[in-house]
Design an enzyme around this catalytic site. Structure first.
Site, PDB file in Angstrom:
ATOM      1  CB  SER A 105      -1.008  -0.107   1.321  1.00  0.00           C
ATOM      2  OG  SER A 105      -1.749  -0.946   1.113  1.00  0.00           O
ATOM      3  CE  LYS A 180      -5.500  -1.459   1.885  1.00  0.00           C
ATOM      4  NZ  LYS A 180      -4.234  -2.167   1.999  1.00  0.00           N
ATOM      5  CE  LYS A 248       1.652   2.207   4.812  1.00  0.00           C
ATOM      6  NZ  LYS A 248       1.690   0.993   3.654  1.00  0.00           N
TER       7      LYS A 248
END
Length: 302
Positions: A105, A180, A248
């Site tokens: 990701s 995502k 993150k």
């Protein structure tokens, strides 16, 4: 086996998610070569039929498709383009690999930049982040949101089917990563809301562990509710990830929101909650660690 099945696969990153994905590939009959920065994680799969490579560059010489499942954009860049990386060296020099599938990701703009660099080596790039967590990886039921040329998605779809229940082509390279981010905006906000509900239940003197039972079938019921309430109310459960991963992802969401001018006030609040967790030393805590921030002792009123 048809020609597709005879492809030799490489896999970089046999961690919490990657290791069960590799096991599914092996059970599906694929020859899989693995590499990890920590060799022991790769070597643990040798007994199950995987072959261990010394470097990513070795994978590029010996495999047709390489799949990545690493921590962040910096790790992707190092594995692919760094010294002894997959594409280290002159274009085409000693390479067999023709496709890279990135399950990590990372930001959409980084993905697009990596795809352009890979194309100079004659290698196609598919961004294919996953959702479903460790349980989905173990059960082979991951949801994959993919970006890339339609022909490339079709070419790798039989491989991904070994561990995914669904692969959805979302558009050009980078579209999978954007999808995502949408997923993570929903997930992180929901887990934070579940932590608030558990905290409220506890402070009100009711048994928070019974929330999934009480809310079953209602609008608040969800896989996340049934997964995270036990993790927030019980001790000793195996970790399924670290809060630093959520941080993150939410930081990447904030950057994408700034680039597109998208108001995202809820994600902004979650971002601050995650920064507070990090300041409290909880970056390595389980994904359920929101509750540890919210359950700090109350200050007595004078």
């Amino acid at each position: 086996m048809d020609e597709q099945d005879k492809q030799v696969l490489g896999f970089c990153g046999p961690g919490l998610m990657g290791a069960p994905m590799i096991r599914h590939l092996l059970r599906a009959g694929y020859a899989v070569r693995v590499w990890n920065r920590t060799p022991a994680k790769a070597e643990a799969l040798a007994a199950e039929g995987a072959q261990v490579a010394a470097t990513p560059r070795e994978l590029a010489r010996e495999t047709d498709v390489v799949l990545l499942c690493v921590a962040d954009a910096s790790a992707v860049e190092q594995v692919v383009f760094g010294g002894q990386g997959l594409l280290d060296g002159a274009p085409g020099e000693g390479m067999r690999v023709r496709r890279i599938v990135d399950h990590s990701s990372i930001p959409p703009d980084a993905t697009q930049a990596f795809a352009r660099r890979a194309a100079a080596h004659g290698v196609a790039w598919v961004d294919a982040p996953v959702s479903g967590g460790v349980a989905g990886a173990r059960n082979g039921t991951l949801a994959i949101m993919a970006g890339g040329a339609a022909a490339e998605i079709r070419a790798v779809a039989p491989i991904l089917a070994a561990y995914a229940a669904r692969v959805t082509h979302m558009g050009a390279v980078g579209a999978g990563q954007t999808t995502k981010l949408c997923n993570q905006a929903i997930v992180t906000a929901t887990v934070a809301a579940i932590a608030e509900a558990v905290s409220l239940a506890r402070r009100s003197g009711i048994d928070a562990a019974k929330l999934p039972e009480a809310l079953a079938g209602g609008w608040a019921d969800s896989t996340l509710l049934r997964t995270f309430v036990p993790r927030m109310t019980q001790d000793g459960l195996e970790p399924i990830g670290a809060l630093k991963t959520f941080q993150k992802d939410v930081d990447t969401i904030a950057a994408a929101a700034a680039q597109t001018g998208t108001p995202m006030p809820v994600s902004g609040a979650v971002q601050q909650l995650l920064r507070l967790a990090a300041a409290m030393g909880l970056a390595q805590a389980d994904l359920s660690g929101f509750i540890e921030v919210l359950q700090t002792p109350r200050v007595s009123q004078p």
